[in-house]
Motif scaffolding. Structure first.
Motif, PDB file in Angstrom:
ATOM      1  N   ASP A  73       0.820  -1.210   0.000  1.00  0.00           N
ATOM      2  CA  ASP A  73       0.000   0.000   0.000  1.00  0.00           C
ATOM      3  C   ASP A  73       0.855   1.261   0.000  1.00  0.00           C
ATOM      4  O   ASP A  73       0.433   2.297  -0.505  1.00  0.00           O
ATOM      5  N   SER A  74       2.040   1.176   0.595  1.00  0.00           N
ATOM      6  CA  SER A  74       2.901   2.352   0.706  1.00  0.00           C
ATOM      7  C   SER A  74       4.179   2.139  -0.088  1.00  0.00           C
ATOM      8  O   SER A  74       4.885   1.146   0.097  1.00  0.00           O
ATOM      9  N   LEU A  75       4.474   3.066  -1.003  1.00  0.00           N
ATOM     10  CA  LEU A  75       5.682   3.027  -1.822  1.00  0.00           C
ATOM     11  C   LEU A  75       6.371   4.380  -1.749  1.00  0.00           C
ATOM     12  O   LEU A  75       5.708   5.426  -1.678  1.00  0.00           O
ATOM     13  N   VAL A  80      -0.535   4.312  -4.704  1.00  0.00           N
ATOM     14  CA  VAL A  80      -1.379   3.346  -5.408  1.00  0.00           C
ATOM     15  C   VAL A  80      -2.802   3.908  -5.467  1.00  0.00           C
ATOM     16  O   VAL A  80      -3.440   4.099  -4.438  1.00  0.00           O
ATOM     17  N   ILE A  81      -3.289   4.187  -6.689  1.00  0.00           N
ATOM     18  CA  ILE A  81      -4.621   4.758  -6.872  1.00  0.00           C
ATOM     19  C   ILE A  81      -5.673   3.662  -7.012  1.00  0.00           C
ATOM     20  O   ILE A  81      -6.755   3.739  -6.433  1.00  0.00           O
ATOM     21  N   ASP A  82      -5.353   2.610  -7.773  1.00  0.00           N
ATOM     22  CA  ASP A  82      -6.355   1.571  -8.037  1.00  0.00           C
ATOM     23  C   ASP A  82      -5.660   0.236  -8.284  1.00  0.00           C
ATOM     24  O   ASP A  82      -4.582   0.194  -8.894  1.00  0.00           O
ATOM     25  N   PHE A 102      -2.435  -2.151 -12.337  1.00  0.00           N
ATOM     26  CA  PHE A 102      -2.374  -1.269 -11.175  1.00  0.00           C
ATOM     27  C   PHE A 102      -2.195   0.175 -11.658  1.00  0.00           C
ATOM     28  O   PHE A 102      -1.473   0.436 -12.622  1.00  0.00           O
ATOM     29  N   THR A 103      -2.870   1.113 -10.980  1.00  0.00           N
ATOM     30  CA  THR A 103      -2.771   2.532 -11.325  1.00  0.00           C
ATOM     31  C   THR A 103      -2.002   3.262 -10.229  1.00  0.00           C
ATOM     32  O   THR A 103      -2.343   3.140  -9.047  1.00  0.00           O
ATOM     33  N   PHE A 104      -0.982   4.024 -10.619  1.00  0.00           N
ATOM     34  CA  PHE A 104      -0.139   4.763  -9.682  1.00  0.00           C
ATOM     35  C   PHE A 104      -0.160   6.252 -10.041  1.00  0.00           C
ATOM     36  O   PHE A 104      -0.526   6.648 -11.146  1.00  0.00           O
ATOM     37  N   THR A 105       0.269   7.068  -9.078  1.00  0.00           N
ATOM     38  CA  THR A 105       0.538   8.479  -9.318  1.00  0.00           C
ATOM     39  C   THR A 105       1.698   8.904  -8.429  1.00  0.00           C
ATOM     40  O   THR A 105       2.140   8.133  -7.561  1.00  0.00           O
ATOM     41  N   SER A 106       2.191  10.133  -8.632  1.00  0.00           N
ATOM     42  CA  SER A 106       3.295  10.639  -7.815  1.00  0.00           C
ATOM     43  C   SER A 106       3.183  12.154  -7.711  1.00  0.00           C
ATOM     44  O   SER A 106       2.789  12.826  -8.669  1.00  0.00           O
ATOM     45  N   PHE A 107       3.520  12.668  -6.520  1.00  0.00           N
ATOM     46  CA  PHE A 107       3.529  14.102  -6.285  1.00  0.00           C
ATOM     47  C   PHE A 107       4.929  14.593  -5.913  1.00  0.00           C
ATOM     48  O   PHE A 107       5.083  15.709  -5.425  1.00  0.00           O
ATOM     49  N   ASP A 108       5.946  13.745  -6.141  1.00  0.00           N
ATOM     50  CA  ASP A 108       7.340  14.109  -5.894  1.00  0.00           C
ATOM     51  C   ASP A 108       8.042  14.266  -7.241  1.00  0.00           C
ATOM     52  O   ASP A 108       8.194  13.296  -7.984  1.00  0.00           O
ATOM     53  N   SER A 109       8.469  15.485  -7.548  1.00  0.00           N
ATOM     54  CA  SER A 109       9.145  15.698  -8.826  1.00  0.00           C
ATOM     55  C   SER A 109      10.537  15.090  -8.793  1.00  0.00           C
ATOM     56  O   SER A 109      11.217  15.095  -7.758  1.00  0.00           O
ATOM     57  N   GLY A 110      10.961  14.537  -9.919  1.00  0.00           N
ATOM     58  CA  GLY A 110      12.279  13.910 -10.015  1.00  0.00           C
ATOM     59  C   GLY A 110      12.210  12.649 -10.860  1.00  0.00           C
ATOM     60  O   GLY A 110      11.171  12.317 -11.435  1.00  0.00           O
TER      61      GLY A 110
END
Length: 323
Positions: A73-75, A80-82, A102-110
């Motif tokens: 659950d935590s990466l 993990v969105i879906d 699996f659907t992912f997103t990120s809010f950390d640029s890099g």
């Protein structure tokens, strides 16, 4: 000579026979090994955008039980969105593989690496579980799409300036002035309602009530009119910044879209809701700076996402951000 020739022929036959047996052995056991494949639909995303990881497992029918894919659950750097449902593949009514997305997103640029994930397979005739791992994938998260062409532009040569009479500048200025006055008159006649801020000076109502009242007021505009669309999407960003400014007793009125998304992530907003808000704010930027005209249903969804965000703050009473 005849005897020696017969010995050589017998030896050749034995070698050919053993080679055939070994070839059959390797083909049989090579096909029995499961095939694991993983892929992503994109390697570069904007902050808050989503991407999909597809995992496929194939094996000989009726040799393995339903595999399991372990995605935590935590990466680090990813949310993990879906978790898509497991789609089973059957051959002659027997299980021969599965796929899961699996659907992912990120809010950390890099530039980050999506780690490998465990896939466990248990044979039908054995209690031993065989562990396989997907490939790790590099993912670039950026605030805006970067120019990767690297193309250099030629330096333009110096041009001689032609000296003209000033009278033409006065004539041109007069024509432009008349055109601007005519355009202003046309716009004032065409305009349905003036651009008025949804919220006025500070009032005695709470930050929550003020924000929800302002969002409800936006729904009175015509979402099919280009002028109203720009007003609505401009006001949505102001309402959110105004709400957080009053709630946190700090100035967030000059924050950019990227700053606001990072701020909301620090507040502990749910990843799926944060992804919706990110799409809303990017849509607002596109309307203001790129003259983008979203469909009325998209504008309704943007207002609904901000209401859901503000309602979530009220329901769970999220802790304030500390520096």
């Amino acid at each position: 000579m005849i005897i020696e020739q017969l010995k050589m022929n017998n030896r050749t036959i034995r070698i050919f026979f053993l080679t055939g047996i070994l070839a059959c052995f390797f083909v049989f056991f090579g096909d029995a090994q499961p095939a694991l494949k993983s892929s992503v639909d994109r390697n570069e995303i904007l902050i808050g955008e989503q991407f999909k990881l597809k995992i496929e497992v194939n094996f000989i029918a009726d040799t393995y039980r339903l595999p399991f894919i372990k995605v935590p659950d935590s990466l680090q750097h990813f949310e993990v969105i879906d978790r898509g449902k497991i789609d089973s593949v059957y051959t002659n009514s027997q299980l021969s593989g599965i796929t899961q997305t699996f659907t992912f997103t990120s809010f950390d640029s890099g530039r980050w690496v999506l780690p490998s994930f465990l896939v466990g397979l248990a044979p039908e005739k054995d209690d031993t579980t065989y562990n396989y791992f997907t490939d790790s994938v590099p993912i670039t998260v950026a605030f805006s799409t970067s120019d990767t062409t690297g193309q250099l532009k030629d330096i333009k040569p110096i041009r001689q300036v032609e000296v003209r009479s000033a009278i033409w500048y006065w004539i041109g200025g007069g024509v432009i002035l008349v055109a601007l006055i005519a355009l202003l008159i046309w716009w004032l006649r065409r305009r349905k309602k003036p651009y008025v801020s949804t919220f006025g000076p500070p009032s005695n109502v709470s930050a929550y009530d003020e924000a929800m009242s302002a969002l409800n007021a936006l729904q009175q505009y015509n979402f099919s009119d280009a002028g109203d669309i720009k007003i609505v999407h401009t006001q949505m960003g102001e309402i959110l910044r105004r709400y957080l400014t009053r709630r946190e007793n700090d100035n967030y009125l000059t924050k950019t879209t990227g700053d606001m998304l990072i701020l909301l992530k620090h507040f502990g907003v749910d990843a799926e809701l944060l992804s919706k808000v990110a799409a809303t704010m990017r849509s607002g930027d596109a309307v203001k700076f790129a003259k983008y005209l979203p469909a009325p249903v998209e504008t309704d969804e943007c207002i609904a996402s901000l209401k859901e965000l503000i309602e979530s703050f009220k329901q769970k009473n999220a802790p304030k951000l500390t520096s």
